[in-house]
Design an enzyme around this catalytic site. Sequence first.
Site, PDB file in Angstrom:
ATOM      1  N   GLY A  45      -7.589   6.826   1.710  1.00  0.00           N
ATOM      2  CA  GLY A  45      -8.785   6.612   0.903  1.00  0.00           C
ATOM      3  C   GLY A  45      -9.329   5.222   1.174  1.00  0.00           C
ATOM      4  O   GLY A  45      -8.576   4.327   1.572  1.00  0.00           O
ATOM      5  N   GLN A  50     -14.087  -2.386  -0.500  1.00  0.00           N
ATOM      6  CA  GLN A  50     -13.051  -2.826   0.445  1.00  0.00           C
ATOM      7  C   GLN A  50     -13.608  -3.166   1.822  1.00  0.00           C
ATOM      8  O   GLN A  50     -12.903  -3.747   2.641  1.00  0.00           O
ATOM      9  CB  GLN A  50     -11.980  -1.744   0.618  1.00  0.00           C
ATOM     10  CG  GLN A  50     -11.139  -1.517  -0.628  1.00  0.00           C
ATOM     11  CD  GLN A  50     -10.074  -0.486  -0.349  1.00  0.00           C
ATOM     12  OE1 GLN A  50     -10.342   0.703  -0.436  1.00  0.00           O
ATOM     13  NE2 GLN A  50      -8.887  -0.926   0.020  1.00  0.00           N
ATOM     14  N   CYS A  98      -2.211  -0.181  -0.675  1.00  0.00           N
ATOM     15  CA  CYS A  98      -3.654  -0.388  -0.617  1.00  0.00           C
ATOM     16  C   CYS A  98      -3.977  -1.134   0.669  1.00  0.00           C
ATOM     17  O   CYS A  98      -3.308  -2.114   1.001  1.00  0.00           O
ATOM     18  CB  CYS A  98      -4.096  -1.209  -1.825  1.00  0.00           C
ATOM     19  SG  CYS A  98      -5.868  -1.511  -1.863  1.00  0.00           S
ATOM     20  N   LEU A  99      -4.995  -0.659   1.391  1.00  0.00           N
ATOM     21  CA  LEU A  99      -5.353  -1.304   2.660  1.00  0.00           C
ATOM     22  C   LEU A  99      -5.767  -2.763   2.463  1.00  0.00           C
ATOM     23  O   LEU A  99      -5.649  -3.565   3.383  1.00  0.00           O
ATOM     24  CB  LEU A  99      -6.486  -0.531   3.346  1.00  0.00           C
ATOM     25  CG  LEU A  99      -6.129   0.888   3.813  1.00  0.00           C
ATOM     26  CD1 LEU A  99      -7.370   1.593   4.355  1.00  0.00           C
ATOM     27  CD2 LEU A  99      -5.017   0.878   4.848  1.00  0.00           C
ATOM     28  N   HIS A 140      -6.939   5.871  -7.661  1.00  0.00           N
ATOM     29  CA  HIS A 140      -6.780   4.574  -6.991  1.00  0.00           C
ATOM     30  C   HIS A 140      -8.131   4.080  -6.447  1.00  0.00           C
ATOM     31  O   HIS A 140      -8.502   2.923  -6.638  1.00  0.00           O
ATOM     32  CB  HIS A 140      -5.752   4.708  -5.860  1.00  0.00           C
ATOM     33  CG  HIS A 140      -5.540   3.455  -5.065  1.00  0.00           C
ATOM     34  ND1 HIS A 140      -4.373   2.731  -5.099  1.00  0.00           N
ATOM     35  CD2 HIS A 140      -6.364   2.790  -4.217  1.00  0.00           C
ATOM     36  CE1 HIS A 140      -4.502   1.664  -4.309  1.00  0.00           C
ATOM     37  NE2 HIS A 140      -5.694   1.684  -3.752  1.00  0.00           N
ATOM     38  N   GLU A 141      -8.871   4.972  -5.784  1.00  0.00           N
ATOM     39  CA  GLU A 141     -10.164   4.573  -5.203  1.00  0.00           C
ATOM     40  C   GLU A 141     -11.198   4.305  -6.294  1.00  0.00           C
ATOM     41  O   GLU A 141     -11.993   3.368  -6.183  1.00  0.00           O
ATOM     42  CB  GLU A 141     -10.676   5.636  -4.221  1.00  0.00           C
ATOM     43  CG  GLU A 141      -9.758   5.920  -3.041  1.00  0.00           C
ATOM     44  CD  GLU A 141      -9.274   4.666  -2.330  1.00  0.00           C
ATOM     45  OE1 GLU A 141     -10.043   3.691  -2.254  1.00  0.00           O
ATOM     46  OE2 GLU A 141      -8.119   4.648  -1.864  1.00  0.00           O
ATOM     47  N   HIS A 144     -11.067   0.875  -7.613  1.00  0.00           N
ATOM     48  CA  HIS A 144     -11.722  -0.138  -6.771  1.00  0.00           C
ATOM     49  C   HIS A 144     -13.181  -0.347  -7.196  1.00  0.00           C
ATOM     50  O   HIS A 144     -13.698  -1.464  -7.132  1.00  0.00           O
ATOM     51  CB  HIS A 144     -11.700   0.276  -5.294  1.00  0.00           C
ATOM     52  CG  HIS A 144     -10.428  -0.069  -4.585  1.00  0.00           C
ATOM     53  ND1 HIS A 144      -9.999  -1.371  -4.430  1.00  0.00           N
ATOM     54  CD2 HIS A 144      -9.490   0.706  -3.989  1.00  0.00           C
ATOM     55  CE1 HIS A 144      -8.844  -1.368  -3.753  1.00  0.00           C
ATOM     56  NE2 HIS A 144      -8.515  -0.129  -3.478  1.00  0.00           N
TER      57      HIS A 144
HETATM   58 CO    CO Z   1      -6.813   0.442  -2.481  1.00  0.00          CO
END
Ligand code: CO
Length: 186
Positions: A45, A50, A98-99, A140-141, A144
Amino acid sequence: MIYPIVAYGDPVLRKKAESIGNDYPKLMTIIDNMFKTMYHSQGVGLAAPQVGISIRLFVIDSTPFKEDDESADGFKRVFINPELINEEGDKWKFNEGCLSIPGIREDIERKPRLTIRYQDMNFETHIEEFSGIKARIIQHEYDHLEGVLFTDKLTPLKKTLLKGRLTDITKGKVDVDYKMKFFQKR
Ligand code: CO
């Protein structure tokens, strides 16, 4: 094009993202690039903040979780202007990463089912229910877009233990095999 992923510590990750209309400039290109960026960094995701774009948009492809959940296979979706309507059920733990926070993974508790309203790439509105791993990725997304990161949900003790590593990420002192944009130069 593959975007650099904004690392922990950048204020854009803490902003509440803005809703968009179908006249948003180059939206289809942004979505395409977000998928490319997500696959390149082996994520499941990716939210627009991000990549430094503070709009209510995230993309998902849960296929890497197909071993754990058959329905995750081929679940590739774009969520525009999502609004979480409801979350329900007994909280369950899942190991999240998380990226934007490379190298850190922690068990996070969230509810297993949700109802979400969102628009697709044609700006058609959908109201849909999701559960399990798909719900987890969406939660999670979605966070953000609200300026929330999974590390915010840890216990005070865990946060204290991770503080040094998070500061290192802000400064770019971390090993990562995809392109990132760090808030402070090392
Ligand atoms: Co993340």
